[in-house]
Design a protein around this motif. Structure first.
Motif, PDB file in Angstrom:
ATOM      1  N   VAL A   4       0.846  -1.187   0.000  1.00  0.00           N
ATOM      2  CA  VAL A   4       0.000   0.000   0.000  1.00  0.00           C
ATOM      3  C   VAL A   4       0.882   1.239   0.000  1.00  0.00           C
ATOM      4  O   VAL A   4       0.625   2.191  -0.717  1.00  0.00           O
ATOM      5  CB  VAL A   4      -0.954  -0.009   1.206  1.00  0.00           C
ATOM      6  N   TYR A  59     -10.962  -3.509   3.844  1.00  0.00           N
ATOM      7  CA  TYR A  59     -10.436  -3.182   2.514  1.00  0.00           C
ATOM      8  C   TYR A  59     -11.567  -3.230   1.487  1.00  0.00           C
ATOM      9  O   TYR A  59     -11.665  -2.362   0.623  1.00  0.00           O
ATOM     10  CB  TYR A  59      -9.359  -4.168   2.059  1.00  0.00           C
ATOM     11  N   LEU A  64      -9.670   0.698   2.549  1.00  0.00           N
ATOM     12  CA  LEU A  64      -8.561   0.927   3.471  1.00  0.00           C
ATOM     13  C   LEU A  64      -8.787   0.103   4.715  1.00  0.00           C
ATOM     14  O   LEU A  64      -9.827  -0.521   4.879  1.00  0.00           O
ATOM     15  CB  LEU A  64      -8.430   2.418   3.802  1.00  0.00           C
ATOM     16  N   GLY A  82      -2.775   1.715  10.277  1.00  0.00           N
ATOM     17  CA  GLY A  82      -3.708   2.024   9.209  1.00  0.00           C
ATOM     18  C   GLY A  82      -4.879   2.835   9.715  1.00  0.00           C
ATOM     19  O   GLY A  82      -4.856   3.376  10.821  1.00  0.00           O
ATOM     20  N   LEU A 123      -6.024   9.158  -0.589  1.00  0.00           N
ATOM     21  CA  LEU A 123      -7.432   8.946  -0.254  1.00  0.00           C
ATOM     22  C   LEU A 123      -8.244  10.237  -0.248  1.00  0.00           C
ATOM     23  O   LEU A 123      -9.463  10.195  -0.273  1.00  0.00           O
ATOM     24  CB  LEU A 123      -7.552   8.244   1.111  1.00  0.00           C
TER      25      LEU A 123
END
Length: 170
Positions: A4, A59, A64, A82, A123
């Motif tokens: 990622v 996810y 995410l 995360g 994002l």
């Protein structure tokens, strides 16, 4: 799984069920249990279910979630970092945890800063939040170094411990 994001020393990638042994170790570490809570993960099957119902589900649902944090040197898993979407919060919140043998080396800060950059630039998020127990000075330092500002206290659920809430406008 594809990476990622990468930082100077770390690789963050999506979890797969192949990471169950690491998740079992992390979620049963005394510091995880003290600062995050008992998730009832006691076996490799429990860990695989946790991965499927937690990170992998996130996810698929939000694009995410929590990512596996590995050292570039040696490809060694050291923790998680995360963004999470909780029903009780309007914003996404950043979370992180490392195995104790990898704390104090700046990895949590480095991973979290990478996630913040990803949240902002990839994002397109405008704000993230974080919460930590008042008695967790290491986590508080990480949040403050990220530029997050203390906004007060909150409880995620009526029976949960009171946490410090931090906010970062992106």
């Amino acid at each position: 799984m594809p990476n990622v994001l990468e930082t100077e020393r770390l690789i963050l990638s999506e979890f797969t069920t192949a990471d169950a042994a690491f998740v079992l170790e992390l979620l049963n570490d005394p510091t995880w249990l003290q600062n995050i809570g008992d998730r009832g993960v006691r076996t490799l099957d429990d860990a695989r279910a946790y991965i499927k119902n937690g990170p992998i589900s996130s996810y698929k649902r939000f694009g995410l979630g929590l990512y596996l944090v590995r050292l570039k040197e040696g490809n060694i898993p050291v923790g998680v970092c995360g963004l999470l979407k909780r029903e009780v919060l309007e914003d996404f919140d950043i979370g992180y945890a490392l195995l104790p043998r990898y704390t104090g080396m700046g990895y949590a800060q480095e991973a979290a800063a990478g996630v913040v950059r990803h949240a902002r630039h990839t994002l397109g998020l405008a704000r993230i939040v974080a919460f930590t127990l008042p008695g967790n000075p290491g986590s508080i330092r990480v949040l403050e170094k990220l530029g997050m500002k203390y906004e007060g206290t909150m409880q995620l659920t009526p029976d949960a411990d009171v946490c410090n809430l931090y906010v970062l406008e992106l």
